[in-house]
Design an enzyme around this catalytic site. Structure first.
Site, PDB file in Angstrom:
ATOM      1  N   SER A  93       0.716  -1.054  -0.014  1.00 23.68           N
ATOM      2  CA  SER A  93      -0.096   0.086   0.086  1.00 23.68           C
ATOM      3  C   SER A  93       0.858   1.253  -0.075  1.00 23.68           C
ATOM      4  O   SER A  93       1.595   1.385  -0.887  1.00 23.68           O
ATOM      5  CB  SER A  93      -0.779  -0.219   1.048  1.00 23.68           C
ATOM      6  OG  SER A  93      -1.844   0.739   1.238  1.00 23.68           O
ATOM      7  N   ASP A 196      -9.119  -5.974  -3.553  1.00 25.18           N
ATOM      8  CA  ASP A 196      -8.815  -4.890  -2.989  1.00 25.18           C
ATOM      9  C   ASP A 196      -9.946  -4.049  -2.590  1.00 25.18           C
ATOM     10  O   ASP A 196     -10.553  -3.510  -3.643  1.00 25.18           O
ATOM     11  CB  ASP A 196      -7.646  -4.231  -3.608  1.00 25.18           C
ATOM     12  CG  ASP A 196      -6.791  -3.334  -2.634  1.00 25.18           C
ATOM     13  OD1 ASP A 196      -7.511  -2.683  -1.925  1.00 25.18           O
ATOM     14  OD2 ASP A 196      -5.673  -3.353  -3.040  1.00 25.18           O
ATOM     15  N   HIS A 226      -6.898  -6.109   0.389  1.00 26.72           N
ATOM     16  CA  HIS A 226      -5.865  -5.241   0.331  1.00 26.72           C
ATOM     17  C   HIS A 226      -4.673  -5.708   1.039  1.00 26.72           C
ATOM     18  O   HIS A 226      -3.608  -5.450   0.572  1.00 26.72           O
ATOM     19  CB  HIS A 226      -6.356  -3.883   0.786  1.00 26.72           C
ATOM     20  CG  HIS A 226      -5.438  -2.642   0.752  1.00 26.72           C
ATOM     21  ND1 HIS A 226      -4.867  -2.180  -0.364  1.00 26.72           N
ATOM     22  CD2 HIS A 226      -4.776  -2.053   1.873  1.00 26.72           C
ATOM     23  CE1 HIS A 226      -4.121  -1.319  -0.301  1.00 26.72           C
ATOM     24  NE2 HIS A 226      -3.946  -1.063   1.337  1.00 26.72           N
TER      25      HIS A 226
END
Length: 255
Positions: A93, A196, A226
């Site tokens: 991320s 995600d 995610h």
């Protein structure tokens, strides 16, 4: 190992190939630990810093920003480069954005981006500075709903929310990383979960199309959300990352 200890930065020494692992926005180093241990067992030296403002309190996060996070990433890279002959930068991320920025600035040997945002699913993030005036903090579940896939809860040790003002810093990192994509020439692996709940899936294609790397690959995870480093396909992902690094190393030795 207790929960607080899991959330701290960790360093696992092994061979002369180092891997810098960076966690996501509001997360901790715990979410990188299964991957870090898998890499270490495969012979890689692993460094996983805890980014400023993380793993402490929401108040601590409020008083840090993108300069602090990027500064810590640069510091981690420099220390690992001094120790190892080769360095791969990888992140989840926001950590993936930091890895991209390092690859744009420094001669890294490989790059791995996991669930890395070029576009976010929640369009309200662009209004964060205004909304923050009346609603300074927000919980993740207010934005995303329930997780898209199960995760290993013992490694999910980040904040359950965040100061909306810090979303501006996240967006600044996204914009800066996207502007410099052409500067990336390292062998690159992009991993994007299909489920995600945070990142728009076209983010992976934006990264791959924008970088100048001759060797680049996309892996889609069908069952993961995610937080793919602690999701249901984490072992398969770890194996593919290790295979990618080994193949890149063999290619370099053949030149």
């Amino acid at each position: 190992m207790g929960r607080e200890e899991k959330a701290e930065a960790f360093f696992l020494e092994a061979g002369e190939y180092g891997c810098l692992l960076m966690h996501g926005f509001t997360g901790t180093s715990a979410e990188m630990r299964p991957l870090g241990e898998a890499l270490w067992k495969a012979g890689y030296t692993v460094s996983a810093p805890l980014l400023p403002g993380h793993g402490r309190s929401m108040e601590a996060l409020m008083h840090t920003g993108c300069r602090d996070w990027l500064g810590e990433a640069r510091k981690g890279y420099a220390a690992l480069r001094e120790r190892c002959e080769k360095v791969c930068v990888m992140g989840l991320s926001m950590g993936g954005l930091l890895a991209l920025l390092l690859a744009e600035e420094f001669p890294v040997d490989a790059l791995v981006c996991m669930s890395t945002p070029m576009k976010l699913k929640n369009s309200l993030s662009a209004l964060a500075p205004v909304v923050a005036l009346v609603h300074p903090n927000v919980r993740w579940d207010e934005l995303e709903g329930p997780p898209a896939a199960r995760v290993m809860e013992e490694y999910l040790l980040g904040y359950d929310g965040f100061p909306l003002k810090r979303v501006t810093d996240l967006r600044l990192l996204m914009a800066r990383a996207r502007r410099g994509l052409f500067s990336v020439v390292a062998d690159t692996l992009v991993i994007q979960p299909e489920r995600d709940e945070t990142v728009r899936p076209q983010s992976a294609r934006i990264i791959l199309d924008g970088i100048s790397s001759r060797r680049k690959r996309l892996i889609s995870l069908k069952q993961s959300g995610h937080m793919c480093t602690i999701g249901p396909e984490h072992q398969q992902m770890e194996s593919q990352i290790i295979a990618f690094l080994a193949a890149a190393d063999e290619k370099a030795l053949a030149l």
